[in-house]
Design an enzyme around this catalytic site. Structure first.
Site, PDB file in Angstrom:
ATOM      1  N   LYS A   3      31.324 -76.250  30.635  1.00 41.34           N
ATOM      2  CA  LYS A   3      30.598 -75.287  31.474  1.00 41.34           C
ATOM      3  C   LYS A   3      30.429 -75.822  32.900  1.00 41.34           C
ATOM      4  CE  LYS A   3      25.789 -75.164  31.449  1.00 41.34           C
ATOM      5  NZ  LYS A   3      25.285 -75.179  32.808  1.00 41.34           N
ATOM      6  N   ARG A  57      22.874 -72.396  38.916  1.00 37.27           N
ATOM      7  CA  ARG A  57      22.891 -73.162  40.159  1.00 37.27           C
ATOM      8  C   ARG A  57      24.173 -72.922  40.971  1.00 37.27           C
ATOM      9  NH1 ARG A  57      18.726 -75.242  42.331  1.00 37.27           N
ATOM     10  NH2 ARG A  57      19.083 -77.477  42.389  1.00 37.27           N
ATOM     11  N   ASP A  78      11.260 -72.371  48.606  1.00 38.41           N
ATOM     12  CA  ASP A  78      10.815 -73.595  49.238  1.00 38.41           C
ATOM     13  C   ASP A  78      11.936 -74.616  49.188  1.00 38.41           C
ATOM     14  OD1 ASP A  78       8.063 -75.886  48.473  1.00 38.41           O
ATOM     15  OD2 ASP A  78       9.591 -75.856  50.036  1.00 38.41           O
TER      16      ASP A  78
HETATM   17  C1  UD1 Z   1      24.008 -80.610  37.363  1.00 43.89           C
HETATM   18  C2  UD1 Z   1      24.296 -80.034  35.993  1.00 43.89           C
HETATM   19  C3  UD1 Z   1      23.180 -80.346  35.018  1.00 43.89           C
HETATM   20  C4  UD1 Z   1      22.859 -81.825  34.998  1.00 43.89           C
HETATM   21  C5  UD1 Z   1      22.646 -82.349  36.421  1.00 43.89           C
HETATM   22  C6  UD1 Z   1      22.497 -83.863  36.443  1.00 43.89           C
HETATM   23  C7  UD1 Z   1      25.576 -78.046  36.496  1.00 43.89           C
HETATM   24  C8  UD1 Z   1      25.621 -76.555  36.494  1.00 43.89           C
HETATM   25  N1  UD1 Z   1      24.398 -78.586  36.114  1.00 43.89           N
HETATM   26  O1  UD1 Z   1      22.873 -79.919  37.890  1.00 43.89           O
HETATM   27  O2  UD1 Z   1      23.580 -79.914  33.718  1.00 43.89           O
HETATM   28  O3  UD1 Z   1      21.678 -82.040  34.261  1.00 43.89           O
HETATM   29  O4  UD1 Z   1      23.774 -82.000  37.239  1.00 43.89           O
HETATM   30  O5  UD1 Z   1      23.590 -84.468  35.815  1.00 43.89           O
HETATM   31  O6  UD1 Z   1      26.553 -78.723  36.784  1.00 43.89           O
HETATM   32  N2  UD1 Z   1      17.916 -82.690  43.956  1.00 43.89           N
HETATM   33  C9  UD1 Z   1      17.237 -82.780  45.141  1.00 43.89           C
HETATM   34  N3  UD1 Z   1      17.736 -82.119  46.229  1.00 43.89           N
HETATM   35  C10 UD1 Z   1      18.908 -81.412  46.171  1.00 43.89           C
HETATM   36  C11 UD1 Z   1      19.603 -81.357  44.959  1.00 43.89           C
HETATM   37  C12 UD1 Z   1      19.083 -82.000  43.866  1.00 43.89           C
HETATM   38  O7  UD1 Z   1      16.187 -83.399  45.222  1.00 43.89           O
HETATM   39  O8  UD1 Z   1      19.320 -80.854  47.199  1.00 43.89           O
HETATM   40  C13 UD1 Z   1      17.355 -83.371  42.772  1.00 43.89           C
HETATM   41  C14 UD1 Z   1      17.052 -82.382  41.642  1.00 43.89           C
HETATM   42  O9  UD1 Z   1      15.792 -81.783  41.831  1.00 43.89           O
HETATM   43  C15 UD1 Z   1      17.109 -83.268  40.431  1.00 43.89           C
HETATM   44  C16 UD1 Z   1      18.215 -84.259  40.796  1.00 43.89           C
HETATM   45  O10 UD1 Z   1      18.345 -84.222  42.209  1.00 43.89           O
HETATM   46  O11 UD1 Z   1      15.906 -83.959  40.286  1.00 43.89           O
HETATM   47  C17 UD1 Z   1      19.534 -83.982  40.131  1.00 43.89           C
HETATM   48  O12 UD1 Z   1      20.024 -82.735  40.560  1.00 43.89           O
HETATM   49  P1  UD1 Z   1      21.580 -82.439  40.670  1.00 43.89           P
HETATM   50  O13 UD1 Z   1      22.346 -83.689  40.385  1.00 43.89           O
HETATM   51  O14 UD1 Z   1      21.822 -81.749  41.952  1.00 43.89           O
HETATM   52  O15 UD1 Z   1      21.811 -81.446  39.456  1.00 43.89           O
HETATM   53  P2  UD1 Z   1      22.509 -80.047  39.446  1.00 43.89           P
HETATM   54  O16 UD1 Z   1      23.762 -80.068  40.241  1.00 43.89           O
HETATM   55  O17 UD1 Z   1      21.514 -78.969  39.757  1.00 43.89           O
END
Ligand code: UD1
Length: 467
Positions: free
Chosen positions: A23, A95, A120
């Protein structure tokens, strides 16, 4: 109300299933295909809700899509963009919409408008890392309050230009968004402290076939050169390591034996180490991995979820269910998301012995150390689990509940099955093939618009992260 699952647990799962395509890779590759006007053909495409949602989103943008669900192949071509506005109904779906900024900015001079959940930039589901990185590449991005929600408006009227981006956390989504934009940015882009999850490597493989020059260097640095020409692509989606881990844990916790065809050893190293530590059995075969119960399961493990190559945060929820069947006391420290233990209360009601802590339990302190979030968990076992009526709050918690229900000898009723449909292909078919006593009770369909809104509100209310 969506469909229900009725599960009568207590039976060991036995047999063989085939793992689906990932996915978290497929959805991003659909978005990446929007970078060019060339045809992209995908194989091993999972038949899941998140792919359906992303396909619909691409169609809105102007893609022609032919999806042969039976053969798991999908062709997509986007000769022209019909619009660069992501309709509001997609904002709470997953996302993916935010990645449209990176994919479309080099292809159109129009504003790209992406509505968001909440409003936000620094809230509970921040996209600050995405926005900062894209701005460094020359994007103009502003946040606007709209009637009920907000939206990001983005354009790159003066073109995108390569830059050095330092991510202060290796976010998967921010790395993907930056890579997508960098492919069409003039010159060279360096992403430092980038995420290097296997799904990101799959994206890079796809983009290299498409025409990009990308290198993954040491120390989490990804180097992207401006692509001058694009080509047609044929690409086979990597196996879903979350699905593999999910069924593996069901096999071991129910004292069964399941062969998962297509499970890739390389993606599962951190997971297999923990399975071995608790005394679970596995055999890596040329075409997959067999998981089996191998006598008494022992707890006493410490797990810290982390970015790749660490123990993945999406494995954490069903692993806690598995730990309820081990003898001893184990610790899980969630370092990726601050709010991923919401499901524990329901497991406790089912008989699990679990306690939550705001402190960082284990070897290291994480960025949530002083934040008062319940992000560490202690689980003691073994505990018999009892059936319950359960409403699923999100995808991975949903699978944890299914697994708990498979361990409870009475009948559990599980609602909000739509969440599971988003990430697990043919869940009922696969579990039935393994001998589980599971039935899907189909409920009359609501208007799709209303269903989206319900999901949206549920997510907003609970500040959950759709993953
Ligand atoms: C992706 C995966 C998810 C997985 C995660 C971590 C998809 C659709 N989802 O989610 O299954 O659990 O990676 O392996 O691929 N964060 C920030 N600022 C940002 C972006 C993220 O602070 O701009 C923080 C988030 O709040 C979270 C952490 O970084 O605490 C990880 O997020 P991220 O790695 O971006 O996960 P996703 O891409 O949303």
């Amino acid at each position: 109300m969506g469909d229900l699952l009725k599960i009568k647990g207590g039976k060991p799962l036995q047999g063989q299933i085939k793992a689906a395509g990932a996915k978290n890779a497929m959805t991003k590759l659909l978005v990446a295909s929007l970078l060019s006007d060339k045809k992209c053909t995908f194989h091993n495409v999972p038949n899941i809700g998140d792919v359906e949602i992303t396909v619909n989103l691409c169609r809105e943008i102007g893609s022609e899509v032919q999806w042969d669900k039976k053969n798991h192949t999908l062709e997509i071509v986007t000769h022209e963009l019909k619009t660069s506005y992501v309709p509001q109904r997609y904002s709470g779906s997953n996302r993916i919409p935010i990645l449209m900024i990176g994919a479309l900015m080099g292809r159109t001079d129009e504003d790209i408008i992406v509505p968001t959940l909440g409003g936000d930039m620094l809230g509970s589901r921040p996209v600050d890392l995405h926005i900062n990185a894209l701005q460094k590449l020359g994007a103009h991005i502003e946040y606007r309050d709209m009637k009920k929600e907000g939206a990001y408006l983005a354009h790159a009227h003066h073109g995108l230009k390569g830059a050095v981006i330092n991510l202060n956390y290796p976010s998967v989504g921010a790395t993907e968004n930056t890579i997508l934009a960098a492919v069409r940015a003039k010159g060279t882009t360096l992403i430092r402290n980038a995420a290097i999850e296997p799904e990101i490597i799959d994206l890079i493989l796809f983009l290299q076939k498409l025409g990009a020059n990308i290198m993954v260097d040491v120390d989490r640095t990804i180097c992207i050169q401006h692509a001058h020409q694009f080509h047609e692509v044929e690409h086979t989606i990597m196996t879903d390591r979350n699905e593999v881990a999910s069924y593996a844990m069901c096999a071991i916790s129910t004292k069964g034996r399941v062969f998962i065809e297509g499970a890739e050893h390389l993606q599962m190293i951190a997971f297999l180490n923990k399975i071995r530590e608790i005394g679970g059995g596995f055999t890596v075969k040329p075409n997959g991995i067999e998981f089996f119960h191998n006598g008494l399961l022992k707890g006493g493990v410490h797990i810290e979820t982390d970015v790749h190559p660490g123990f993945m945060t999406d494995w954490q929820q069903p692993f806690v269910v598995l730990l309820t069947q081990t003898s001893g006391c184990s610790i899980i420290h969630e370092t990726v998301y601050e709010n991923r233990f919401g499901y524990a209360a329901t497991l406790k009601e089912m008989g699990a012995d679990i306690e939550l802590f705001t402190q960082c339990l284990g070897g290291k302190t994480c960025r949530f150390a002083a934040c008062n979030h319940h992000h560490s968990l202690v689980v003691k076992g073994p505990s018999p689990l009892h059936a319950k009526e359960i409403a699923i709050p999100d995808l991975r918690a949903g699978f944890a509940y299914v697994m708990a229900a498979l361990l409870a000898p009475e009948v559990s009723t599980i609602s909000n099955v739509d969440f599971l449909d988003r990430g697990y292909e043919d869940l009922v078919g696969k579990l039935t093939a393994l001998g589980a006593d599971i039935t899907r009770v189909v409920q009359p369909k609501k208007h799709p618009e209303k269903t989206k809104t319900a999901l949206h509100h549920l997510l907003a209310e609970k500040s959950l992260t759709p993953v």
